[in-house]
Scaffold this active site. Structure first.
Site, mmCIF file in Angstrom:
data_model
loop_
_atom_site.group_PDB
_atom_site.id
_atom_site.type_symbol
_atom_site.label_atom_id
_atom_site.label_comp_id
_atom_site.label_asym_id
_atom_site.label_seq_id
_atom_site.Cartn_x
_atom_site.Cartn_y
_atom_site.Cartn_z
ATOM 1 C CB ILE A 180 4.612 -27.621 19.415
ATOM 2 C CG1 ILE A 180 4.191 -28.914 18.708
ATOM 3 C CG2 ILE A 180 5.006 -27.899 20.863
ATOM 4 C CD1 ILE A 180 5.327 -29.888 18.477
ATOM 5 C CB THR A 194 5.146 -21.206 17.990
ATOM 6 O OG1 THR A 194 4.607 -21.744 19.208
ATOM 7 C CG2 THR A 194 4.322 -21.702 16.805
ATOM 8 C CE LYS A 233 15.856 -17.006 24.259
ATOM 9 N NZ LYS A 233 15.261 -16.865 25.616
ATOM 10 C CG ASP A 278 4.345 -12.955 23.852
ATOM 11 O OD1 ASP A 278 3.979 -13.777 24.722
ATOM 12 O OD2 ASP A 278 4.692 -11.793 24.123
ATOM 13 C CG ASN A 292 5.786 -27.543 25.591
ATOM 14 O OD1 ASN A 292 5.966 -28.455 26.401
ATOM 15 N ND2 ASN A 292 6.778 -26.729 25.224
ATOM 16 C CE1 TYR A 351 5.368 -25.876 36.166
ATOM 17 C CE2 TYR A 351 5.576 -27.807 37.583
ATOM 18 C CZ TYR A 351 5.606 -27.230 36.327
ATOM 19 O OH TYR A 351 5.866 -28.012 35.221
ATOM 20 C CE LYS A 399 2.745 -27.058 33.975
ATOM 21 N NZ LYS A 399 2.586 -26.830 32.520
ATOM 22 C CB VAL A 413 11.769 -35.025 30.637
ATOM 23 C CG1 VAL A 413 12.413 -35.183 29.262
ATOM 24 C CG2 VAL A 413 10.488 -35.844 30.725
ATOM 25 C CB SER A 422 14.259 -30.443 29.195
ATOM 26 O OG SER A 422 13.588 -29.861 30.311
#
Length: 281
Positions: free
Chosen positions: A10, A36, A42, A57, A80, A144, A148, A177, A179
């Protein structure tokens, strides 16, 4: 093949994000998870759970090649990693917009091509994390939204092209969601209108909208979202498109409505209907 023998990689798994939530859920389902991110520090939360973390990266072909070399097999690839960009079209920087496409679209394709030999061998699955806005026209989110929408189209085309080889391709359209995505975008973009913007008369409330005040703190818990998504992905066969997250249903319902209704709802989402009263004076 049991889940304990299956592997998933991921991208974009920084703690507090949706990638981390998916990594945790796949791990709970017995998968060998490769989480990843650009910065290994992080992902301390995932490391504490015993999840394997790798530096990746997605904008660096050298980094991608190095990551691929560390795997001997792969069953599921989840693209993702991504970012947003809030700005009216009249004020957006095309240079910055291209960076969003580099991350949200071209990196997905580059990463997928690199891992494709392993996925062909396992007759595995590719998951592209899209969004409900891929089929909605939310004002001030054109870059954005378009990125997508682009990866959504790539997903459907790839699904047909790779079907003869037994590789499945799934588009994940996520709604609201909880986050760190919204917070990260505020930190990155600073949500500031440039000097001379035609939206200057509504500058104060406009910048709050650009900062995402209309969706910060809303949405379903990330753990619940990840549980639902992984359950969907493990279906035989998995759906071509997965809708999960608060109001994710809008991604398939609203496009069926007349444009006049879609426009009104889109304006209301970011309070453009209120800004219009100021801008038209």
């Amino acid at each position: 093949m049991s889940s304990t023998n299956r592997t998933v990689l991921i991208t974009g798994c920084s703690d507090g994000g949706l990638g981390a939530a998916l990594a945790t859920e796949f791990h709970a389902n017995g998968f060998r998870v490769y989480a990843t991110a650009r910065n290994l520090s992080k992902m301390n939360g995932l490391q504490a759970l015993g999840i394997e973390t790798l530096q990746l990266d997605v904008l660096s072909e050298e980094s991608i090649t190095a990551c691929v070399s560390k795997l001997s097999s792969l069953d599921i690839l989840v693209n993702n990693a991504g970012a947003g960009y809030s700005m009216p079209f009249s004020d957006l920087s095309v240079t910055e917009a291209k960076k969003i496409f580099d991350l949200n679209v071209w990196s997905y394709l580059t990463v997928t091509q690199a891992f494709l030999p392993l996925l062909l061998k396992s007759r595995g699955m590719i998951v592209h994390h899209s969004s409900g806005v891929s089929v909605l026209h939310i004002p001030f989110q054109s870059t954005y939204n378009a990125s997508k929408s682009a990866i959504a189209m790539f997903s459907h085309t790839m699904r047909l092209e790779l079907a003869p080889f037994g590789v499945k391709v799934v588009e994940l359209k996520t709604g609201g969601v909880l986050s760190n995505f919204a917070t990260n975008q505020i930190d990155i973009a600073k949500a500031t209108l440039p000097e001379g913007s035609i939206y200057a008369p509504a500058k104060g409330p406009m910048e709050k909208s650009l900062a995402g005040d209309w969706f910060v703190g809303t949405g379903m818990p990330a753990k619940k979202w990840a549980t639902d998504v992984v359950k969907d992905l493990l279906k035989k066969p998995p759906p071509a498109v997965i809708y999960r997250g608060k109001q994710s249903w809008a991604g398939w319902v609203l496009p069926l409505l007349p444009w006049s209704i879609q426009d009104r709802l889109s304006k209301q989402t970011v309070s453009l209907d209120k800004f219009e009263k100021v801008l038209e004076k």
